[in-house]
Design a protein around this motif. Structure first.
Motif, PDB file in Angstrom:
ATOM      1  N   ARG A 126      14.069  31.383  45.198  1.00  0.00           N
ATOM      2  CA  ARG A 126      13.904  30.615  46.422  1.00  0.00           C
ATOM      3  C   ARG A 126      13.196  31.471  47.472  1.00  0.00           C
ATOM      4  NH1 ARG A 126      17.506  28.785  50.566  1.00  0.00           N
ATOM      5  NH2 ARG A 126      15.795  29.645  51.784  1.00  0.00           N
ATOM      6  N   LYS A 131       9.334  27.341  57.664  1.00  0.00           N
ATOM      7  CA  LYS A 131      10.741  27.449  58.033  1.00  0.00           C
ATOM      8  C   LYS A 131      11.120  26.536  59.199  1.00  0.00           C
ATOM      9  CE  LYS A 131      13.325  29.505  56.496  1.00  0.00           C
ATOM     10  NZ  LYS A 131      14.120  29.152  55.278  1.00  0.00           N
ATOM     11  N   GLN A 182      11.579  21.732  48.042  1.00  0.00           N
ATOM     12  CA  GLN A 182      12.866  21.646  48.738  1.00  0.00           C
ATOM     13  C   GLN A 182      12.680  20.746  49.965  1.00  0.00           C
ATOM     14  OE1 GLN A 182      15.170  25.267  49.328  1.00  0.00           O
ATOM     15  NE2 GLN A 182      15.612  24.681  51.429  1.00  0.00           N
ATOM     16  N   GLY A 184      14.628  20.071  53.257  1.00  0.00           N
ATOM     17  CA  GLY A 184      15.706  20.708  53.999  1.00  0.00           C
ATOM     18  C   GLY A 184      16.633  19.701  54.659  1.00  0.00           C
ATOM     19  N   ALA A 185      17.801  20.214  55.053  1.00  0.00           N
ATOM     20  CA  ALA A 185      18.828  19.364  55.669  1.00  0.00           C
ATOM     21  C   ALA A 185      18.266  18.585  56.863  1.00  0.00           C
ATOM     22  CB  ALA A 185      19.990  20.243  56.115  1.00  0.00           C
ATOM     23  N   ARG A 186      17.435  19.257  57.657  1.00  0.00           N
ATOM     24  CA  ARG A 186      16.903  18.604  58.865  1.00  0.00           C
ATOM     25  C   ARG A 186      15.935  17.488  58.552  1.00  0.00           C
ATOM     26  NH1 ARG A 186      18.097  23.443  58.844  1.00  0.00           N
ATOM     27  NH2 ARG A 186      19.271  24.467  60.490  1.00  0.00           N
ATOM     28  N   LYS A 207      18.385  18.524  50.078  1.00  0.00           N
ATOM     29  CA  LYS A 207      19.576  19.063  50.737  1.00  0.00           C
ATOM     30  C   LYS A 207      20.221  17.993  51.617  1.00  0.00           C
ATOM     31  CE  LYS A 207      19.570  23.764  50.958  1.00  0.00           C
ATOM     32  NZ  LYS A 207      19.464  25.011  51.740  1.00  0.00           N
ATOM     33  N   ARG A 237      25.062  21.574  51.225  1.00  0.00           N
ATOM     34  CA  ARG A 237      24.818  22.822  51.951  1.00  0.00           C
ATOM     35  C   ARG A 237      25.670  22.915  53.220  1.00  0.00           C
ATOM     36  NH1 ARG A 237      23.693  22.177  56.960  1.00  0.00           N
ATOM     37  NH2 ARG A 237      21.998  23.661  57.135  1.00  0.00           N
ATOM     38  N   HIS A 272      24.169  28.648  53.321  1.00  0.00           N
ATOM     39  CA  HIS A 272      24.136  27.832  54.539  1.00  0.00           C
ATOM     40  C   HIS A 272      25.484  27.152  54.766  1.00  0.00           C
ATOM     41  CE1 HIS A 272      19.901  28.506  53.646  1.00  0.00           C
ATOM     42  NE2 HIS A 272      19.716  28.418  54.948  1.00  0.00           N
TER      43      HIS A 272
HETATM   44  C1  PEP Z   1      17.059  27.121  53.767  1.00  0.00           C
HETATM   45  O1  PEP Z   1      17.292  26.829  52.590  1.00  0.00           O
HETATM   46  O2  PEP Z   1      16.676  28.241  54.144  1.00  0.00           O
HETATM   47  C2  PEP Z   1      17.341  26.088  54.798  1.00  0.00           C
HETATM   48  C3  PEP Z   1      16.703  26.078  55.967  1.00  0.00           C
HETATM   49  O3  PEP Z   1      18.302  25.241  54.406  1.00  0.00           O
HETATM   50  P1  PEP Z   1      18.943  23.952  55.139  1.00  0.00           P
HETATM   51  O4  PEP Z   1      17.847  22.936  55.198  1.00  0.00           O
HETATM   52  O5  PEP Z   1      20.064  23.584  54.228  1.00  0.00           O
HETATM   53  O6  PEP Z   1      19.414  24.399  56.505  1.00  0.00           O
END
Ligand code: PEP
Ligand code: MN
Length: 337
Positions: A126, A131, A182, A184-186, A207, A237, A272
């Motif tokens: 990963r 970011k 991926q 992400g959660a957001r 996520k 997560r 996380h």
């Molecule tokens: C990550 O995997 O670094 C991340 C930002 O995860 P999440 O979206 O779960 O906060």
């Protein structure tokens, strides 16, 4: 609605049912299982003549799918889905471990971490290149340069790579380098982004949003699958609760619950989920005991120097030890790691 074909149904019989569904201007989605084929029908089913479908050759039964998520649901597909990432399987008898830094920082960093986690038994690397940071002044990732470094790490180690895509305009770019997208959660409910990765055939690690119910989470997986991409991996997560002792509250009960409702593999992110490196081992063990199909762990050769999420990042040495500690738990669950 699902149309369950008989075990011995011929390809011709299956194709005829597909054509019949299309003749009602509905979308047939055939799911070819090891035992039998199920054809999910997407759209307003009221126009279907159920009796005429039931009478067709090769059809065993026609059943309504009661859940709002159709393709994701266990009602549609009884057997567990195994996602094949170019030979690395997520959802089979082996627990799949994904490890690496929160962010790709530079070449030396990502290559050295990749080598260490590979040696310890990780199957997938990963590392974030784009970011999602709470502050606009924090490190935002290396962008395409980070993707190139991940690809280099894959070439050197053979690890597959997973990296976040944050924006529809970057889907094609990330697809060029990554083995798994991926979300992400957001961005769990960024529906345009979900539709876009749904048009790809690369696996998607979805996520859970930090305040998402299980139903909302599964509906987001449905968005991806409804576009044709059935390679979805669910990832718990942690969610936001009143408890502020850990960064998030890792909801491990969602593992058996998601597996009850869906055939998709479920992995857990204790990094996380806790925000604190000292809890990673306990929560990883618990995740496997709860039935998780894999783990995604933040690990770094110099964790305290991580440009993001340092507090929850373990050292690559600690990761190697973690893999050993997880072995007996995996075995107790009848699985390998
Ligand atoms: C990550 O995997 O670094 C991340 C930002 O995860 P999440 O979206 O779960 O906060
Ligand atoms: Mn992170």
């Amino acid at each position: 609605m699902i149309i369950v074909m008989r075990r011995e149904a011929s390809k011709e019989a299956i194709d005829n049912v597909i054509k019949k569904v299309e003749s009602f201007e509905l979308k047939p989605v055939p799911l070819y299982g090891t035992e039998r084929t199920v054809i999910a029908v997407i759209g307003d089913e009221r126009v279907l003549h159920i009796d005429s479908l039931r009478a067709m050759e090769g059809v065993d039964k026609v059943m309504p799918v009661l859940k709002p998520y159709k393709l994701v649901s266990r009602e549609t597909k009884e057997e567990d889905s195994v996602i094949d990432v170019d030979g690395v399987k997520i959802g089979g008898s082996e627990i799949c471990t994904i490890a690496g830094p929160c962010s790709v920082e530079d070449e030396e960093q990502i290559i050295s971490i990749a080598k260490e986690v590979k040696k310890a038994g990780a199957k997938i690397l990963r590392g974030g290149a784009f970011k999602p940071r709470t502050s606009p002044y924090d490190f935002q990732g290396l962008g395409e340069e980070g993707l190139k470094l991940l690809a280099k790490a894959r070439d050197e180690t053979g690890l597959k790579i997973v990296t976040e895509v944050m924006d529809t305009k970057h889907v094609k770019l990330v697809e060029k380098y990554a083995d798994i997208f991926q979300i992400g959660a957001r961005n769990m409910q960024n529906f345009n982004l979900l539709k876009e990765v749904g048009k790809s055939n690369k696996p998607v690690l979805l996520k859970r949003g930090m305040s998402a119910t299980l139903k909302e989470f599964l509906m987001c997986a449905e968005y991806i699958m409804s576009e044709g991409n059935h390679n979805v991996i669910l990832c718990e997560r942690g969610i936001r609760t009143f408890s502020d002792y850990t960064r998030n509250t890792l909801d491990l009960c969602v593992v058996p619950a998601a597996k009850e409702l869906s055939h998709l593999p479920v992995i857990v992110d204790p990094s996380h989920g806790t925000g604190k490196r000292q809890y990673i081992t306990a929560m990883s063990r618990a995740a496997i005991a709860a039935g998780a199909d894999g783990l995604i762990i933040e690990a770094h050769t110099k964790p305290e120097e991580s440009k993001s999420d340092a507090d929850q990042t373990i050292s690559t040495d600690a990761f190697a030890k973690l893999m050993q500690d997880l072995r007996p738990v995996a075995e107790a669950m009848g699985r390998k790691i």
